[in-house]
Every structure is written in structure tokens, then in C-alpha cells.
Design a protein around this motif. Structure first.
Motif, PDB file in Angstrom:
ATOM      1  N   GLY A 136      -8.620   2.455  -3.583  1.00 34.00           N
ATOM      2  CA  GLY A 136      -7.996   3.678  -2.953  1.00 34.00           C
ATOM      3  C   GLY A 136      -9.180   4.548  -2.487  1.00 34.00           C
ATOM      4  O   GLY A 136     -10.498   4.406  -2.641  1.00 34.00           O
TER       5      GLY A 136
ATOM      6  N   SER B  43      -5.692  13.869   0.490  1.00 32.33           N
ATOM      7  CA  SER B  43      -4.617  12.570   0.905  1.00 32.33           C
ATOM      8  C   SER B  43      -5.135  11.239   0.225  1.00 32.33           C
ATOM      9  O   SER B  43      -6.398  10.847   0.685  1.00 32.33           O
ATOM     10  CB  SER B  43      -4.409  12.196   2.325  1.00 32.33           C
ATOM     11  OG  SER B  43      -3.714  13.443   2.864  1.00 32.33           O
ATOM     12  N   CYS B  44      -4.468  10.343  -0.370  1.00 32.91           N
ATOM     13  CA  CYS B  44      -4.820   8.990  -0.965  1.00 32.91           C
ATOM     14  C   CYS B  44      -4.038   7.909  -0.516  1.00 32.91           C
ATOM     15  O   CYS B  44      -2.777   7.874  -0.238  1.00 32.91           O
ATOM     16  CB  CYS B  44      -4.563   9.171  -2.452  1.00 32.91           C
ATOM     17  SG  CYS B  44      -5.097   7.663  -3.455  1.00 32.91           S
ATOM     18  N   ASN B  45      -4.785   6.963  -0.228  1.00 28.25           N
ATOM     19  CA  ASN B  45      -4.414   5.428   0.498  1.00 28.25           C
ATOM     20  C   ASN B  45      -4.815   4.621  -0.800  1.00 28.25           C
ATOM     21  O   ASN B  45      -6.115   4.369  -1.006  1.00 28.25           O
ATOM     22  CB  ASN B  45      -5.021   5.208   1.811  1.00 28.25           C
ATOM     23  CG  ASN B  45      -4.334   6.058   2.831  1.00 28.25           C
ATOM     24  OD1 ASN B  45      -3.055   6.562   2.948  1.00 28.25           O
ATOM     25  ND2 ASN B  45      -5.212   6.599   3.922  1.00 28.25           N
TER      26      ASN B  45
ATOM     27  N   PRO C 109       0.941  -1.098  -0.123  1.00 28.49           N
ATOM     28  CA  PRO C 109       0.025  -0.148   0.015  1.00 28.49           C
ATOM     29  C   PRO C 109       0.797   1.261  -0.054  1.00 28.49           C
ATOM     30  O   PRO C 109       2.021   1.314   0.714  1.00 28.49           O
ATOM     31  CB  PRO C 109      -0.896  -0.127   1.214  1.00 28.49           C
ATOM     32  CG  PRO C 109      -0.870  -1.580   1.622  1.00 28.49           C
ATOM     33  CD  PRO C 109       0.450  -1.878   1.103  1.00 28.49           C
TER      34      PRO C 109
ATOM     35  N   SER D  79       0.591   5.893   0.435  1.00 25.11           N
ATOM     36  CA  SER D  79       0.027   6.771   0.875  1.00 25.11           C
ATOM     37  C   SER D  79       0.616   8.256   0.175  1.00 25.11           C
ATOM     38  O   SER D  79       2.040   8.416   0.060  1.00 25.11           O
ATOM     39  CB  SER D  79      -0.218   7.107   2.251  1.00 25.11           C
ATOM     40  OG  SER D  79      -0.832   6.024   2.673  1.00 25.11           O
TER      41      SER D  79
ATOM     42  N   SER E 178      -4.181   0.521  -2.595  1.00 24.18           N
ATOM     43  CA  SER E 178      -3.569  -0.818  -2.461  1.00 24.18           C
ATOM     44  C   SER E 178      -3.950  -1.769  -3.699  1.00 24.18           C
ATOM     45  O   SER E 178      -5.105  -1.366  -4.139  1.00 24.18           O
ATOM     46  CB  SER E 178      -3.792  -1.370  -1.225  1.00 24.18           C
ATOM     47  OG  SER E 178      -5.042  -1.558  -1.034  1.00 24.18           O
TER      48      SER E 178
END
Length: 404
Positions: A108, A93-95, A75, A77, A97
């Protein structure tokens, strides 16, 4: 957006209640949550690339994070600014995986960036107002036929590029998004320098021709808040080609009418040499100040060119004169006399005579005759006497003795 497999959707929505999306390995959006569509607008359609929605300055970081995600499978960020439906960039803010059930998909979630999260949340009324403004702007851009609307941020990057008239310039709506206006006009340093002056806070309006179209353009500086520095520009361009064509045609017609009027004036006041050294100017209709002034210039020029001794102003066909014409006639006769000729006014009608007398001018200097025939007789007799006097002997007759 396209539907996604139920396993992927379950995995996605189990992660976070925030802005959610499923993307392909190349960054194309496959599915987005309702919150994502509400936040970013219709731009998050199926097949839209995240890189196209990202601010140009953030695309390199996005590409690096995405590449690391695909290569290592771990993952990632990262922060990124994505363009919303109103054309503004929102810091997020982007997470992201890799999906465990489909390795070709990326899951995401997005959240407001920390700096934004600390700011007071907008009220529902404020959000409603913003949505209304966005709908109004989009409505104008989509339905007003001759308009193009575009906006740039503080760095000259296009953040909005819509309008029915965009096609007139040879582009498609949204084509310039993410591009720098300075890069687009880099081949013209003068144009680029002028564009940098747009950010001085002055509202500008001007007409220009570009891409084969005439434009009437307003340039409006944008500020995040009153009193702050300019951090963007709004451009509204109207296609005025049709009105420009009408304007040019009207100008041609006016020029043609002016030329015809000049011909009519010349025909209505012909200067005729009726005898050697005698010019006559028959005037017909209404004599006003402008016409008298034109006649004066033309007549005086002809007197000098033809070395005339007499100039007859024939007013037989004149029924009305304005109050300034009488003084002009006196001035004209005086000017004729200064050139060494004699000015004669013939054929004055009673109404004209009354107007001239009512002005209280000194008309004793005017040489007037009943009609043109009388004026010609006067001129011929005067020239005959002058000629006879010039031929008379200057010595006494034979047989005469001069007086002492």
C-alpha cells in the motif's frame, strides 16, 4: 518493524516514493517506510492494525475496501483518516493491492487526501515546532507520575489517552482511543449530558472521585483556529489522592484542636454556684473580646436557669485585658441587671483598672469589690437584709397608735 523479503521491498518501493507499507491479509502492518514512520509516528509498529489507527467513522469503509481487495484480488483505492503520533487524525488516500510474489501480503501507499493536498504545505520550521510540541506532550504523559492526559475530537471520540496515572483508573494507556466518551458513560445520562456541555467553549476545573482515586481535572476546549467553533476537548487529570488524605488528616487534627480549645476555655471560665442564688465566674489569664463574648452567653444562661440573684466576675487572676473588654464588662453587668440579678466585679488589678479608666467609659454603674471574699460578703449581707425586710411585720407594734 520486522524486515520484509527483499522481493517485497523492491516491489513496494518501486511503486511510489510516498508513504509506503506492507501489511498482512488481516491488516496488520509488517513493514513501513521511513516516510510513513515520520508522518504517523511510533504507532505504526510491527503488528499494529490499520483498523486501530483509522478513525472510528472510517473503519467500516476500510473493512469493505480491504475485503474487496482480498476477495477479488484487484487493487483498491479509498480515503481514510489515520491517527498520527500526536493523536490527530490525518486524511489520507490509500492505494492497496495484493503482492504478486506473496499473496498473503498487501502492498500500500498513502498520500494526503485531495482536499489536504491543495492546502499550502507546512514549512520545515512549522513541522519542527509540531514535532517539538508532540515530544513535550509525550514527555509529560510518560514521565509525570500523577498525570493523565486525554483528548477527544468534536464527536467525543478519544484521539489521545496517555499518562502515568491512567493505570490508577484501571486502564492502560491508549485503551480508549477510537471510542466515544459518550458511549463509555451511556449508563449515566446525567454524566453524558454534562459532557456535552464541555463543548460550550468554557474552561472548566473541578475535583471529583472516580475509580477509587481523587482527581483534580482541567477541561480545555480545542479549536482548529482562533474564533472557530470548538472541535475537540483536552482533559488533564491529576491524581491528588495523597494530598486529599493529608487534607483529611489535617482537618481531623484541626477539629480535635478546636475541641480541646473549647474544653480549655470551659475549664478556664467555670461558673460556680458558691451560695444559694450566688454565681461566681473566676477568670484567669488574658481576657480578650472573643472570650468575654463566650462568657457572657454562658453566664446569662446560667443566671436564668439557676434563678440567681448575684453574679460575681472574679478578675483576680487576670493581668491583661484588651481595649474592648472594658466595654464588654459594662454591657455584661447591664445584661445581668436586666435579668433581675446584680453583677459584681471583684479583684480588679491595677493594670486592668488603668486600661478601663483610659477608655473613658462610664464605670459608675459597675458594682466593684476589692476581692472575691468582699464580693461574697456583700452578696450575703444584701440577701440577708432583703430576707429580714420581707419577714418584718406590716402592722404596728402593740400599744402604739398609728400617726394620723
Amino acid at each position: 518493524m520486522e524486515s520484509a523479503p527483499s522481493a517485497l521491498l523492491g516491489e513496494l518501493f518501486a511503486r511510489s516514493p510516498d508513504l509506503l507499507f506492507i501489511a498482512s491479509a488481516d491488516g496488520a502492518l509488517l513493514h513501513g517506510s521511513g516516510g510513513l514512520r515520520e508522518a504517523l509516528g511510533p504507532g505504526v509498529e510491527s503488528g499494529a492494525l490499520l483498523a486501530d489507527l483509522a478513525h472510528p467513522d472510517d473503519r467500516a469503509a476500510l473493512a469493505a475496501a480491504w475485503s474487496a481487495l482480498l476477495q477479488r484480488g484487484e487493487p483498491v483505492s479509498f480515503d481514510v483518516r489515520l491517527r498520527d503520533g500526536g493523536g490527530a487524525y490525518r486524511p489520507l488516500s490509500c492505494n492497496a493491492s495484493r503482492s504478486s510474489s506473496d499473496r498473503g501480503a498487501v502492498l500500500g501507499s498513502l498520500r494526503p487526501a485531495p482536499a489536504i493536498a491543495a492546502a499550502p504545505a507546512a514549512t520545515e520550521e512549522e513541522l519542527s515546532t509540531l514535532r517539538l510540541k508532540a515530544r513535550i506532550l509525550d514527555g509529560i504523559a510518560e514521565h509525570v507520575e500523577p498525570i493523565a492526559i486525554w483528548a477527544t475530537d468534536g464527536d467525543g471520540i478519544y484521539v489521545y489517552h496517555q499518562g502515568k496515572a491512567v493505570a490508577k483508573a484501571g486502564f492502560t494507556p491508549g485503551q480508549h482511543l477510537g471510542r466515544s466518551v459518550f458511549d463509555l458513560y451511556a449508563a449515566s445520562p446525567e454524566a453524558a449530558a454534562e459532557m456535552r456541555q464541555w463543548y460550550d467553549g468554557q474552561v472548566r476545573r473541578g475535583r471529583s472521585e472516580a475509580h477509587g482515586t481523587y482527581w483534580d481535572t482541567w477541561l480545555i476546549p480545542l479549536r482548529s483556529a482562533p474564533g472557530e467553533r470548538v472541535d475537540g476537548m483536552l482533559g488533564i487529570s491529576l491524581d491528588v489522592s495523597d494530598s486529599k488524605i493529608v487534607e483529611n488528616e489535617l482537618r481531623i487534627q484541626l477539629d480535635r484542636i478546636a475541641a480541646q480549645q473549647k474544653v480549655i476555655r470551659d475549664l478556664s471560665t467555670p461558673i460556680i454556684e458558691v451560695w444559694d442564688g450566688v454565681l461566681t465566674l473566676p477568670m484567669v489569664g488574658t481576657v480578650d473580646s472573643m472570650r468575654t463574648a463566650e462568657v457572657m452567653d454562658s453566664l446569662l444562661r446560667q443566671i436564668v436557669e439557676k434563678r440567681a440573684s448575684f453574679a460575681i466576675l472574679d478578675l483576680t487572676g487576670v493581668e491583661v485585658v484588651d481595649t474592648k473588654v472594658a466595654s464588654h464588662l459594662v454591657e455584661l453587668v447591664t445584661a445581668i441587671r436586666l435579668l433581675g440579678a446584680d453583677g459584681i466585679v471583684a479583684g480588679i488589678k491595677p493594670t486592668v483598672a488603668q486600661t478601663m479608666v483610659a477608655l473613658g467609659l462610664d464605670l459608675s454603674q459597675l458594682n466593684t469589690q476589692r476581692n472575691l471574699r468582699a464580693a461574697l460578703n456583700y452578696a450575703i449581707r444584701t440577701m440577708t437584709r432583703a430576707q429580714a425586710a420581707s419577714l418584718a411585720p406590716s402592722h404596728p407594734a402593740p400599744g402604739k397608735t398609728p400617726s394620723p
